[in-house]
Design a protein around this motif. Structure first.
Motif, PDB file in Angstrom:
ATOM      1  N   LEU A  17       0.869  -1.173   0.000  1.00  0.00           N
ATOM      2  CA  LEU A  17       0.000   0.000   0.000  1.00  0.00           C
ATOM      3  C   LEU A  17       0.904   1.220   0.000  1.00  0.00           C
ATOM      4  CD1 LEU A  17      -2.929   1.089   0.364  1.00  0.00           C
ATOM      5  CD2 LEU A  17      -2.500   1.000   2.807  1.00  0.00           C
ATOM      6  N   SER A  18       0.605   2.158  -0.863  1.00  0.00           N
ATOM      7  CA  SER A  18       1.426   3.357  -0.950  1.00  0.00           C
ATOM      8  C   SER A  18       0.644   4.552  -0.420  1.00  0.00           C
ATOM      9  CB  SER A  18       1.824   3.593  -2.412  1.00  0.00           C
ATOM     10  OG  SER A  18       2.589   4.766  -2.525  1.00  0.00           O
ATOM     11  N   VAL A  19       1.234   5.272   0.531  1.00  0.00           N
ATOM     12  CA  VAL A  19       0.596   6.459   1.113  1.00  0.00           C
ATOM     13  C   VAL A  19       1.632   7.579   1.217  1.00  0.00           C
ATOM     14  CG1 VAL A  19      -1.114   5.173   2.439  1.00  0.00           C
ATOM     15  CG2 VAL A  19       1.049   5.772   3.480  1.00  0.00           C
ATOM     16  N   GLU A  20       1.141   8.799   1.223  1.00  0.00           N
ATOM     17  CA  GLU A  20       1.999   9.955   1.460  1.00  0.00           C
ATOM     18  C   GLU A  20       1.679  10.497   2.842  1.00  0.00           C
ATOM     19  OE1 GLU A  20       2.144  12.963  -1.549  1.00  0.00           O
ATOM     20  OE2 GLU A  20       2.061  11.482  -3.154  1.00  0.00           O
ATOM     21  N   ALA A  24       6.178  15.767   9.317  1.00  0.00           N
ATOM     22  CA  ALA A  24       6.089  15.726  10.785  1.00  0.00           C
ATOM     23  C   ALA A  24       5.635  14.350  11.267  1.00  0.00           C
ATOM     24  CB  ALA A  24       5.123  16.803  11.283  1.00  0.00           C
ATOM     25  N   VAL A  25       4.722  13.715  10.544  1.00  0.00           N
ATOM     26  CA  VAL A  25       4.257  12.372  10.918  1.00  0.00           C
ATOM     27  C   VAL A  25       5.404  11.376  10.750  1.00  0.00           C
ATOM     28  CG1 VAL A  25       2.659  10.508  10.342  1.00  0.00           C
ATOM     29  CG2 VAL A  25       1.854  12.872  10.385  1.00  0.00           C
ATOM     30  N   HIS A  26       6.176  11.515   9.683  1.00  0.00           N
ATOM     31  CA  HIS A  26       7.321  10.628   9.471  1.00  0.00           C
ATOM     32  C   HIS A  26       8.335  10.783  10.598  1.00  0.00           C
ATOM     33  CE1 HIS A  26      11.223   9.337   7.788  1.00  0.00           C
ATOM     34  NE2 HIS A  26      10.484   8.345   7.347  1.00  0.00           N
ATOM     35  N   ARG A  27       8.615  12.016  10.985  1.00  0.00           N
ATOM     36  CA  ARG A  27       9.548  12.236  12.107  1.00  0.00           C
ATOM     37  C   ARG A  27       9.024  11.588  13.388  1.00  0.00           C
ATOM     38  NH1 ARG A  27       9.952  17.261   9.533  1.00  0.00           N
ATOM     39  NH2 ARG A  27       8.401  18.202  10.935  1.00  0.00           N
ATOM     40  N   ASP A  28       7.723  11.692  13.604  1.00  0.00           N
ATOM     41  CA  ASP A  28       7.133  11.066  14.793  1.00  0.00           C
ATOM     42  C   ASP A  28       7.220   9.544  14.716  1.00  0.00           C
ATOM     43  OD1 ASP A  28       6.580  13.507  15.923  1.00  0.00           O
ATOM     44  OD2 ASP A  28       4.456  13.495  15.359  1.00  0.00           O
ATOM     45  N   LEU A  29       7.046   8.984  13.535  1.00  0.00           N
ATOM     46  CA  LEU A  29       7.179   7.532  13.375  1.00  0.00           C
ATOM     47  C   LEU A  29       8.603   7.077  13.668  1.00  0.00           C
ATOM     48  CD1 LEU A  29       5.060   6.824  10.169  1.00  0.00           C
ATOM     49  CD2 LEU A  29       4.593   5.978  12.473  1.00  0.00           C
ATOM     50  N   ASP A  43      16.062  -3.823  18.141  1.00  0.00           N
ATOM     51  CA  ASP A  43      16.538  -2.820  17.199  1.00  0.00           C
ATOM     52  C   ASP A  43      15.362  -1.967  16.738  1.00  0.00           C
ATOM     53  OD1 ASP A  43      19.148  -3.817  17.259  1.00  0.00           O
ATOM     54  OD2 ASP A  43      18.713  -5.280  15.674  1.00  0.00           O
ATOM     55  N   ALA A  44      15.653  -0.729  16.380  1.00  0.00           N
ATOM     56  CA  ALA A  44      14.615   0.149  15.835  1.00  0.00           C
ATOM     57  C   ALA A  44      14.170  -0.408  14.487  1.00  0.00           C
ATOM     58  CB  ALA A  44      15.149   1.567  15.678  1.00  0.00           C
ATOM     59  N   VAL A  45      12.872  -0.413  14.270  1.00  0.00           N
ATOM     60  CA  VAL A  45      12.336  -0.870  12.984  1.00  0.00           C
ATOM     61  C   VAL A  45      12.146   0.329  12.077  1.00  0.00           C
ATOM     62  CG1 VAL A  45      11.172  -2.858  13.997  1.00  0.00           C
ATOM     63  CG2 VAL A  45       9.949  -0.712  13.773  1.00  0.00           C
ATOM     64  N   ALA A  46      11.998   0.062  10.802  1.00  0.00           N
ATOM     65  CA  ALA A  46      11.741   1.128   9.842  1.00  0.00           C
ATOM     66  C   ALA A  46      10.369   1.732  10.128  1.00  0.00           C
ATOM     67  CB  ALA A  46      11.791   0.576   8.423  1.00  0.00           C
ATOM     68  N   PRO A  47      10.231   3.035   9.988  1.00  0.00           N
ATOM     69  CA  PRO A  47       8.960   3.692  10.309  1.00  0.00           C
ATOM     70  C   PRO A  47       7.767   3.102   9.564  1.00  0.00           C
ATOM     71  CG  PRO A  47      10.616   5.312   9.672  1.00  0.00           C
ATOM     72  CD  PRO A  47      11.226   3.976   9.526  1.00  0.00           C
ATOM     73  N   GLU A  48       7.971   2.689   8.334  1.00  0.00           N
ATOM     74  CA  GLU A  48       6.852   2.129   7.560  1.00  0.00           C
ATOM     75  C   GLU A  48       6.324   0.830   8.152  1.00  0.00           C
ATOM     76  OE1 GLU A  48      10.693   1.146   5.264  1.00  0.00           O
ATOM     77  OE2 GLU A  48       9.853   2.912   6.252  1.00  0.00           O
ATOM     78  N   MET A  54      -0.064   0.260  14.053  1.00  0.00           N
ATOM     79  CA  MET A  54      -0.703   1.424  14.662  1.00  0.00           C
ATOM     80  C   MET A  54      -2.143   1.576  14.175  1.00  0.00           C
ATOM     81  SD  MET A  54       2.237   4.301  14.688  1.00  0.00           S
ATOM     82  CE  MET A  54       3.190   4.562  16.159  1.00  0.00           C
ATOM     83  N   LEU A  55      -2.364   1.391  12.886  1.00  0.00           N
ATOM     84  CA  LEU A  55      -3.726   1.456  12.357  1.00  0.00           C
ATOM     85  C   LEU A  55      -4.588   0.347  12.942  1.00  0.00           C
ATOM     86  CD1 LEU A  55      -3.124   2.323   8.602  1.00  0.00           C
ATOM     87  CD2 LEU A  55      -4.244   3.747  10.311  1.00  0.00           C
ATOM     88  N   ALA A  56      -4.033  -0.854  13.027  1.00  0.00           N
ATOM     89  CA  ALA A  56      -4.784  -1.973  13.592  1.00  0.00           C
ATOM     90  C   ALA A  56      -5.161  -1.690  15.046  1.00  0.00           C
ATOM     91  CB  ALA A  56      -3.963  -3.261  13.488  1.00  0.00           C
TER      92      ALA A  56
END
Length: 74
Positions: A17-20, A24-29, A43-48, A54-56
């Motif tokens: 799924l592709s979203v923009e 600021a949301v990316h920095r928070d992720l 380990d830190a995971v990738a924000p995506e 989080m949606l679930a």
């Protein structure tokens, strides 16, 4: 430190799924991924990778959504 709402991530078969997102949301992720890594000791995971859990979590705890689903199915 307060306990985060998101726990360890489950490895599941993904659906692309592709979203923009706003920057600021990316920095928070990214910050959330770091906090989650610190809390779980991993380990830190990738924000995506955080978006789906989080949606679930949001949909699971949204009472209005749960009520609408029950009404639609019954």
């Amino acid at each position: 430190m307060t306990k985060l709402k998101l726990g360890p991530l489950v490895d599941d078969k993904p659906v692309k799924l592709s979203v923009e997102l706003p920057a600021a949301v990316h920095r928070d992720l990214v910050a959330y991924a770091d906090a989650l890594a610190a809390e779980t000791g991993g380990d830190a995971v990738a924000p995506e990778k955080l978006v789906a859990p989080m949606l679930a979590r949001f949909m699971t705890t949204d009472r209005g959504f749960a009520k609408a689903r029950r009404k639609a199915s019954g």
